[in-house]
Design a protein around this motif. Structure first.
Motif, PDB file in Angstrom:
ATOM      1  N   ILE A   1       0.823  -1.225   0.000  1.00 40.07           N
ATOM      2  CA  ILE A   1       0.000   0.000   0.000  1.00 40.07           C
ATOM      3  C   ILE A   1       0.854   1.272   0.000  1.00 40.07           C
ATOM      4  O   ILE A   1       0.314   2.374   0.113  1.00 40.07           O
ATOM      5  N   ALA A   2       2.170   1.118  -0.151  1.00 42.15           N
ATOM      6  CA  ALA A   2       3.051   2.291  -0.152  1.00 42.15           C
ATOM      7  C   ALA A   2       2.677   3.220  -1.305  1.00 42.15           C
ATOM      8  O   ALA A   2       2.618   2.813  -2.455  1.00 42.15           O
ATOM      9  N   GLY A   3       2.387   4.460  -0.970  1.00 39.98           N
ATOM     10  CA  GLY A   3       2.015   5.450  -1.968  1.00 39.98           C
ATOM     11  C   GLY A   3       0.571   5.379  -2.415  1.00 39.98           C
ATOM     12  O   GLY A   3       0.106   6.247  -3.153  1.00 39.98           O
ATOM     13  N   LEU A   4      -0.146   4.363  -1.957  1.00 45.04           N
ATOM     14  CA  LEU A   4      -1.527   4.154  -2.390  1.00 45.04           C
ATOM     15  C   LEU A   4      -2.535   4.819  -1.460  1.00 45.04           C
ATOM     16  O   LEU A   4      -3.596   5.269  -1.894  1.00 45.04           O
ATOM     17  N   VAL A   5      -2.212   4.882  -0.172  1.00 46.86           N
ATOM     18  CA  VAL A   5      -3.142   5.443   0.804  1.00 46.86           C
ATOM     19  C   VAL A   5      -2.695   6.842   1.235  1.00 46.86           C
ATOM     20  O   VAL A   5      -1.505   7.140   1.285  1.00 46.86           O
ATOM     21  N   ASP A   6      -3.681   7.673   1.552  1.00 52.05           N
ATOM     22  CA  ASP A   6      -3.397   9.042   1.984  1.00 52.05           C
ATOM     23  C   ASP A   6      -3.187   9.148   3.484  1.00 52.05           C
ATOM     24  O   ASP A   6      -2.555  10.096   3.955  1.00 52.05           O
ATOM     25  N   LEU A   7      -3.747   8.199   4.234  1.00 55.63           N
ATOM     26  CA  LEU A   7      -3.635   8.247   5.686  1.00 55.63           C
ATOM     27  C   LEU A   7      -3.762   6.842   6.253  1.00 55.63           C
ATOM     28  O   LEU A   7      -4.647   6.083   5.841  1.00 55.63           O
ATOM     29  N   ILE A   8      -2.887   6.506   7.193  1.00 52.51           N
ATOM     30  CA  ILE A   8      -2.982   5.249   7.939  1.00 52.51           C
ATOM     31  C   ILE A   8      -3.427   5.592   9.352  1.00 52.51           C
ATOM     32  O   ILE A   8      -2.748   6.345  10.062  1.00 52.51           O
TER      33      ILE A   8
ATOM     34  N   ASP B   1       7.885   3.877   7.203  1.00 50.38           N
ATOM     35  CA  ASP B   1       8.920   4.863   6.853  1.00 50.38           C
ATOM     36  C   ASP B   1       9.841   4.334   5.757  1.00 50.38           C
ATOM     37  O   ASP B   1      10.168   5.036   4.798  1.00 50.38           O
ATOM     38  N   ARG B   2      10.226   3.082   5.888  1.00 43.38           N
ATOM     39  CA  ARG B   2      11.147   2.482   4.910  1.00 43.38           C
ATOM     40  C   ARG B   2      10.497   2.371   3.534  1.00 43.38           C
ATOM     41  O   ARG B   2      11.099   2.726   2.511  1.00 43.38           O
ATOM     42  N   GLN B   3       9.253   1.891   3.506  1.00 41.80           N
ATOM     43  CA  GLN B   3       8.582   1.674   2.222  1.00 41.80           C
ATOM     44  C   GLN B   3       8.234   2.992   1.527  1.00 41.80           C
ATOM     45  O   GLN B   3       8.377   3.120   0.311  1.00 41.80           O
ATOM     46  N   TRP B   4       7.797   3.976   2.281  1.00 42.44           N
ATOM     47  CA  TRP B   4       7.504   5.275   1.662  1.00 42.44           C
ATOM     48  C   TRP B   4       8.805   5.969   1.243  1.00 42.44           C
ATOM     49  O   TRP B   4       8.844   6.669   0.230  1.00 42.44           O
ATOM     50  N   GLY B   5       9.854   5.748   2.015  1.00 49.19           N
ATOM     51  CA  GLY B   5      11.154   6.319   1.649  1.00 49.19           C
ATOM     52  C   GLY B   5      11.665   5.775   0.325  1.00 49.19           C
ATOM     53  O   GLY B   5      12.284   6.501  -0.464  1.00 49.19           O
ATOM     54  N   GLU B   6      11.397   4.516   0.061  1.00 53.49           N
ATOM     55  CA  GLU B   6      11.853   3.894  -1.186  1.00 53.49           C
ATOM     56  C   GLU B   6      11.192   4.498  -2.416  1.00 53.49           C
ATOM     57  O   GLU B   6      11.755   4.440  -3.510  1.00 53.49           O
ATOM     58  N   ILE B   7       9.999   5.071  -2.230  1.00 52.76           N
ATOM     59  CA  ILE B   7       9.331   5.715  -3.377  1.00 52.76           C
ATOM     60  C   ILE B   7       9.445   7.240  -3.296  1.00 52.76           C
ATOM     61  O   ILE B   7       8.805   7.965  -4.061  1.00 52.76           O
TER      62      ILE B   7
END
Length: 232
Positions: free
Chosen positions: A88-95, A108-114
């Motif tokens: 769901i990295a980059g797919l959702v606006d809020l967790i 943090d790691r997954q969003w950082g990769e994109i």
């Protein structure tokens, strides 16, 4: 009642509850809880003006996101396993459901990769029920500090799920407690933390939640009808 009719009724109830509490109705957003509901139902809600949809299961959210329009604002509101964050990295606006530092680090790691940042809410298990996720009230401040230190996360508020009560007034002390915790976090002045959102209240008690300061109410069955758990 159709989804369109239900939507109008819920919007009216939100507005009335906000006005009664002396609040601007625009400060309360409806999160349509669409878990187990087909894409067609979401499309119908979208067509009458609902834009924020909350999903509880990663696989279901990913499948629907491919099928539905890009303008939908997806929120992840369920218990999130670290090994599924990548999907769901980059797919959702809020967790809504960050409840432990290990999960925050993986987000943090997954969003950082994109090359992006993720807005999150920290989930608090105020009622201390064993079957519910969330950090404790006592450990909240420490967790918020740890999460806020991660470069690709932005803490935007708190979330809770009170115990079930036949009378929604029974949930009010739990909603009030979350608002008070939000004030304590705000007062701590932690960098990269903004107590802008309080995610609390569902179909049976969202008016009580609004009275206590909810900015995001998570409504499913009152909008879509009873859930079909067999379709999960």
């Amino acid at each position: 009642m159709s989804i369109a009719d239900n939507f109008q009724t819920i919007r009216q109830r939100i507005e009335q509850a906000a006005v009664k509490a002396g609040r601007d109705p625009k400060t309360v957003q409806l999160v349509a809880v669409s878990k187990t509901k087909p894409a067609e139902a979401i499309s119908e809600a979208l067509s009458v003006g609902q834009t924020i949809f909350g999903e509880n299961y990663v696989q279901e959210l990913v499948a629907k996101a491919v099928e539905l329009p890009k303008e939908i604002c997806w929120h992840f509101i369920g218990h999130l396993q670290s090994n599924k964050v990548r999907q769901i990295a980059g797919l959702v606006d809020l967790i809504h459901s960050v409840d432990r530092i290990s999960l925050a680090r993986e987000i943090d790691r997954q969003w950082g990769e994109i090359g992006k940042s993720c807005d999150v809410l920290v989930q608090v298990n105020i009622s201390q029920e064993a079957n519910k996720s969330g950090t404790t009230s006592e450990e909240l401040l420490d967790l918020v500090k740890e999460v806020a230190a991660l470069p690709h996360l932005r803490v935007k508020g708190l979330m809770t799920m009170p115990p079930f009560f036949d009378d929604p007034e029974g949930a009010r002390p739990y909603f009030r407690a979350l608002r008070e915790l939000s004030g304590k976090v705000e007062a701590a002045g932690i960098a990269n933390v903004e107590m802008r959102e309080l995610s609390m209240g569902m179909s049976g008690d969202f008016e009580a939640a609004i009275a206590e300061g909810a900015t995001l109410v998570r409504v499913g069955s009152a909008l879509f009808g009873e859930r079909d758990y067999g379709s999960k």
